[in-house]
Design an enzyme around this catalytic site. Structure first.
Site, mmCIF file in Angstrom:
data_model
loop_
_atom_site.group_PDB
_atom_site.id
_atom_site.type_symbol
_atom_site.label_atom_id
_atom_site.label_comp_id
_atom_site.label_asym_id
_atom_site.label_seq_id
_atom_site.Cartn_x
_atom_site.Cartn_y
_atom_site.Cartn_z
ATOM 1 N N ASP A 106 -30.095 34.889 -7.434
ATOM 2 C CA ASP A 106 -29.534 33.833 -8.279
ATOM 3 C C ASP A 106 -30.228 32.505 -7.953
ATOM 4 O OD1 ASP A 106 -27.748 35.724 -9.177
ATOM 5 O OD2 ASP A 106 -26.190 35.140 -7.746
HETATM 6 N N1 URA Z 1 -25.839 39.057 -4.929
HETATM 7 C C1 URA Z 1 -25.489 37.928 -5.570
HETATM 8 O O1 URA Z 1 -24.333 37.739 -5.928
HETATM 9 N N2 URA Z 1 -26.459 37.021 -5.816
HETATM 10 C C2 URA Z 1 -27.737 37.169 -5.407
HETATM 11 O O2 URA Z 1 -28.567 36.296 -5.642
HETATM 12 C C3 URA Z 1 -28.076 38.353 -4.740
HETATM 13 C C4 URA Z 1 -27.109 39.282 -4.509
#
Ligand code: URA
Length: 237
Positions: A106
């Site tokens: 993310d």
């Molecule tokens: N899980 C998440 O919620 N976000 C990420 O960026 C990676 C794994």
């Protein structure tokens, strides 16, 4: 392979642009300008082939395997919506030769991100069948308790999934610091699992993929080539 083709495979532009780079005297081999784009390099020499383009040193690599320490505020997409792209953190030659993210983080997640232009490698590490553990450190809104840890270890049912998903391990590293290892790479997986266990992620950092940990000396925003031994470590569960 001729020099023009070498530059082309390494992401220095179209065949014509690569030819011009050489002809313009911008490519150096062993300290001297090489101005003939048709000069050939043997496959043995390619293995240790070093060249300079506009003063920057490069080594020929058939495939690119990279580790990036992702800072917050970068999207893993080439075509980002609201933030800069992680590709802004790499030399343009790497994007040009088709390097892609091996699973996405993310925009607000930090830490270990792999990139490669080896399609089989990208597929192997993103396929749900290949069970590679990924270790995250999550800073949580509320103190982490045993009930939450048990829920994460036993499995939580996420919206839209038919089966509960269990963490490989879930351990408290601090009052609000959770170490979570998961096999899958589902959308917002860690945030959704922690939410389903009754807490909330306020910060997320990926520390490790397989047996390869984010190197301590790789500063945020920096990247490096993965060596053969790094790749072997990645494959270790
Ligand atoms: N899980 C998440 O919620 N976000 C990420 O960026 C990676 C794994």
């Amino acid at each position: 392979m001729d020099l023009e083709r070498i530059l082309f495979t390494q992401g220095f532009g179209s065949r014509r642009q690569c030819r011009a780079l050489v002809a313009d005297g911008r490519v150096f081999i062993g300290g001297s300008a090489c101005t003939n784009p048709d000069n050939t390099i043997t496959s043995d020499a390619l293995a240790s082939f070093e060249f300079q383009v506009d003063g920057t040193n490069w080594q020929y690599r058939e495939k690119a395997y990279l580790a990036l320490n992702k800072p917050p505020g970068y999207e893993c997409s080439r075509d980002p919506q609201h933030h800069l792209s992680v590709f802004h953190l790499l030399p343009p030659q790497l994007a040009e030769r088709g390097v892609q993210c091996v699973g996405r983080l993310d925009q607000d997640t930090t830490g270990l991100l792999l990139l490669s232009d080896d399609g089989a490698f990208v597929h192997a590490f993103t396929s749900p069948k290949k069970k590679v553990p990924k270790v995250y450190l999550a800073t949580t809104k509320h103190p982490i308790d045993e009930t939450q840890l048990s829920a994460l270890r036993d499995g939580v049912l996420l919206h839209g999934e038919s089966q509960p998903i269990a963490a490989v391990s879930a351990n408290r590293r601090g009052e609000r610091l959770l170490e979570l290892s998961v096999l899958e790479g589902k959308y917002h997986q860690v945030k959704r699992m922690v939410a389903a266990s009754g807490n909330r992620v306020e910060g997320l950092h990926r520390e490790r993929i397989g047996g390869y940990g984010l190197p301590d000396d790789l500063a945020e925003g920096r990247w490096r080539w993965l060596t053969d031994s790094d790749l072997a470590m990645l494959r270790q569960g």
